[in-house]
Design an enzyme around this catalytic site. Structure first.
Site, PDB file in Angstrom:
ATOM      1  N   HIS A   1     -12.429   2.831   0.371  1.00  0.00           N
ATOM      2  CA  HIS A   1     -12.411   1.843   1.462  1.00  0.00           C
ATOM      3  C   HIS A   1     -13.258   0.625   1.097  1.00  0.00           C
ATOM      4  O   HIS A   1     -13.721  -0.104   1.978  1.00  0.00           O
ATOM      5  CB  HIS A   1     -12.969   2.403   2.793  1.00  0.00           C
ATOM      6  CG  HIS A   1     -12.103   3.420   3.467  1.00  0.00           C
ATOM      7  ND1 HIS A   1     -12.626   4.422   4.231  1.00  0.00           N
ATOM      8  CD2 HIS A   1     -10.765   3.596   3.493  1.00  0.00           C
ATOM      9  CE1 HIS A   1     -11.652   5.169   4.716  1.00  0.00           C
ATOM     10  NE2 HIS A   1     -10.496   4.688   4.261  1.00  0.00           N
TER      11      HIS A   1
ATOM     12  N   GLU B   1      -7.736  -5.412   5.534  1.00  0.00           N
ATOM     13  CA  GLU B   1      -7.660  -5.082   4.112  1.00  0.00           C
ATOM     14  C   GLU B   1      -6.560  -5.870   3.408  1.00  0.00           C
ATOM     15  O   GLU B   1      -6.711  -6.256   2.247  1.00  0.00           O
ATOM     16  CB  GLU B   1      -7.437  -3.571   3.951  1.00  0.00           C
ATOM     17  CG  GLU B   1      -8.674  -2.774   4.337  1.00  0.00           C
ATOM     18  CD  GLU B   1      -8.422  -1.283   4.502  1.00  0.00           C
ATOM     19  OE1 GLU B   1      -7.925  -0.891   5.582  1.00  0.00           O
ATOM     20  OE2 GLU B   1      -8.707  -0.522   3.571  1.00  0.00           O
TER      21      GLU B   1
ATOM     22  N   ARG C   1      -2.492  -2.100  -3.474  1.00  0.00           N
ATOM     23  CA  ARG C   1      -3.713  -1.335  -3.232  1.00  0.00           C
ATOM     24  C   ARG C   1      -3.643  -0.062  -4.058  1.00  0.00           C
ATOM     25  O   ARG C   1      -2.700   0.719  -3.947  1.00  0.00           O
ATOM     26  CB  ARG C   1      -3.830  -0.974  -1.764  1.00  0.00           C
ATOM     27  CG  ARG C   1      -4.994  -0.058  -1.445  1.00  0.00           C
ATOM     28  CD  ARG C   1      -5.074   0.183   0.058  1.00  0.00           C
ATOM     29  NE  ARG C   1      -6.253   0.959   0.411  1.00  0.00           N
ATOM     30  CZ  ARG C   1      -6.204   2.235   0.793  1.00  0.00           C
ATOM     31  NH1 ARG C   1      -5.066   2.882   0.856  1.00  0.00           N
ATOM     32  NH2 ARG C   1      -7.308   2.853   1.115  1.00  0.00           N
TER      33      ARG C   1
ATOM     34  N   ARG D   1      -9.098  15.144   7.208  1.00  0.00           N
ATOM     35  CA  ARG D   1      -9.965  15.627   6.132  1.00  0.00           C
ATOM     36  C   ARG D   1     -11.268  16.184   6.696  1.00  0.00           C
ATOM     37  O   ARG D   1     -11.819  15.628   7.645  1.00  0.00           O
ATOM     38  CB  ARG D   1     -10.306  14.495   5.155  1.00  0.00           C
ATOM     39  CG  ARG D   1      -9.121  13.987   4.381  1.00  0.00           C
ATOM     40  CD  ARG D   1      -9.574  12.923   3.364  1.00  0.00           C
ATOM     41  NE  ARG D   1      -8.455  12.048   3.074  1.00  0.00           N
ATOM     42  CZ  ARG D   1      -8.517  10.715   3.058  1.00  0.00           C
ATOM     43  NH1 ARG D   1      -9.656  10.098   3.284  1.00  0.00           N
ATOM     44  NH2 ARG D   1      -7.441  10.022   2.806  1.00  0.00           N
TER      45      ARG D   1
ATOM     46  N   ASN E   1       0.869  -1.173   0.000  1.00  0.00           N
ATOM     47  CA  ASN E   1       0.000   0.000   0.000  1.00  0.00           C
ATOM     48  C   ASN E   1       0.906   1.223   0.000  1.00  0.00           C
ATOM     49  O   ASN E   1       1.473   1.597   1.015  1.00  0.00           O
ATOM     50  CB  ASN E   1      -0.891  -0.037   1.245  1.00  0.00           C
ATOM     51  CG  ASN E   1      -1.839   1.148   1.311  1.00  0.00           C
ATOM     52  OD1 ASN E   1      -1.784   2.051   0.484  1.00  0.00           O
ATOM     53  ND2 ASN E   1      -2.705   1.133   2.310  1.00  0.00           N
TER      54      ASN E   1
END
Ligand code: ADP
Length: 381
Positions: free
Chosen positions: A165, A369, A76, A226, A10
């Protein structure tokens, strides 16, 4: 032997996370992060350097990537655009298409492409596969995927709500079904993925019908750095009146907003300590975070009409009992009744935290993940 392993990478702008996963047993043989890539005082110059360091870290753990049963490298990739919504074998053509998607995800896709190029160079003997964070939401219903803006413009520039996600939302919804011993296609679920990045999804019978992130991962819940939902007018106002340029505004909204922007701290453990010591800014940041989360939860209960399960996942969702309690407080009339002892019990693994007579079951379901990406990769081979 017989072990087959997947290296999952990732690659972000300043960090490279990696994990060596056994897709069959689900075990992780190694997992670590190389940080501060390319920062002025950092010894890690670039992604090439970062991946070489990752290999050294694995080597120090006694793992030789050329002789450990590595069958595929999974990458990813945040944004698949309209083009990619399945795990995709990487070749030069696909990589150049990924490059072309970079304007859609300027903060995320370029470092992923860099990571892919370096990894293919260093591990040329195995296939490399891209797994997209947007994939699960590719078939969102049009009513949920469409922004109410000029339609020709949206078509021309591929402006829609993509959602992110997805790997986590899909994995957690499947694990929730496994935990309950029910098929996913019989369950209406809400998944709350609360980590540094945070997103919510509504999934009806295994198919996602809403999600909180949009064209980019900026939309939706309040996150670590964010803003989440914000009036687009703020952007033009800052541009016109504060004379900030596009990069400055984008960076402010993505990297210096959210809980960090309000409290000066993005980590929820330290945020809690600040709240306990009476820090008003930290308290407000937490209240804004919880308020937005409850708003989304209420909206998704309405979108689904009937909800069977609400699952909390990721760093905050899995570990912060106070967030779960505050998110669900007083929702008995909507069918959510928490069992506070279950909620606050120190535990790991998938678990029920609602009361036995709660019409809607509430679960904590750890996400994974890396494992989901590893399984996607081997299913392609
Ligand atoms: P990322 O999006 O970077 O993968 P994570 O899913 O690891 O993020 O979540 C990171 C967040 O989880 C941080 O805000 C961190 O404070 C929070 N977190 C992790 N462990 C705990 C804990 N035990 N209690 C409260 N918050 C936690």
């Amino acid at each position: 032997m017989g072990d087959r392993l997947v290296l999952v990478i990732n690659s972000g702008s300043s960090s490279l996370k990696f994990a060596l996963v056994d897709p069959d047993s689900g075990a992780s043989r190694a997992a670590d992060t190389v940080e501060q890539i390319g920062e002025p005082t950092s010894p890690v110059a670039d992604h090439d350097d970062a991946l070489r360091r990752a290999f050294e870290m694995l080597h120090d753990d006694g793992i030789d990537l050329h002789d450990c049963g590595l069958v595929v490298v999974g990458h990813r990739v945040v944004h698949g655009g309209n083009r990619f919504h399945r795990p995709t074998l990487l070749n030069d053509e696909v990589i150049s298409e990924l490059d072309e998607l970079s304007p859609l995800a300027p903060l995320h896709n370029p470092p992923a492409v860099q990571g892919i190029e370096v990894a293919r160079k260093l591990l040329p003997g195995v296939p490399h596969v891209a797994v997209f964070d947007t994939a699960f939401f590719h078939h969102l219903p049009a009513a949920a995927a469409t922004y109410a803006i000029d339609r020709d413009l949206a078509d021309r520039w591929q402006i829609r709500r993509y959602g992110f996600h997805g790997t986590s939302h899909e994995y957690v919804s499947q694990q929730a079904a496994v935990f309950l011993g029910r098929p996913t296609d019989e369950l209406n679920q809400i998944v709350l993925h609360l980590g540094n990045g945070a997103s919510a999804s509504a999934i009806a019978g295994g198919r996602p019908v809403e999600t909180s992130m949009g064209l980019t991962p900026l939309e939706g819940l309040v996150m670590g750095t964010r803003s989440g939902d914000i009036d687009a007018g703020v952007f033009s106002y800052l541009w016109r009146t504060a004379k900030m340029d596009v990069e400055e505004i984008e960076s402010m909204l993505n990297k210096r907003s959210g809980v960090l922007g309000l409290a000066g701290e993005r980590d929820f453990r330290r945020l809690r300590t600040m709240i306990e010591s009476g820090d008003a800014a930290a308290t407000l940041a937490y209240d804004v975070f919880i308020h937005r989360l409850r708003k989304y939860l209420g909206a998704y209960l309405a979108v689904l009409g009937h909800t069977d399960v609400v699952s909390f996942t990721a760093g905050i969702g899995e570990h912060d009992a106070a967030v779960r309690r505050d998110a669900l407080a007083g929702l008995g009339e909507l069918g959510v009744v928490l069992d506070e002892d279950r909620n606050s019990a120190a535990a790991s693994g998938a678990r029920r935290i609602s009361a036995d007579d709660s019409p809607i079951t509430v679960l904590v379901v750890p996400t994974n993940e890396e494992l989901a990406i590893a399984r996607d990769c081997v299913s392609l081979l």
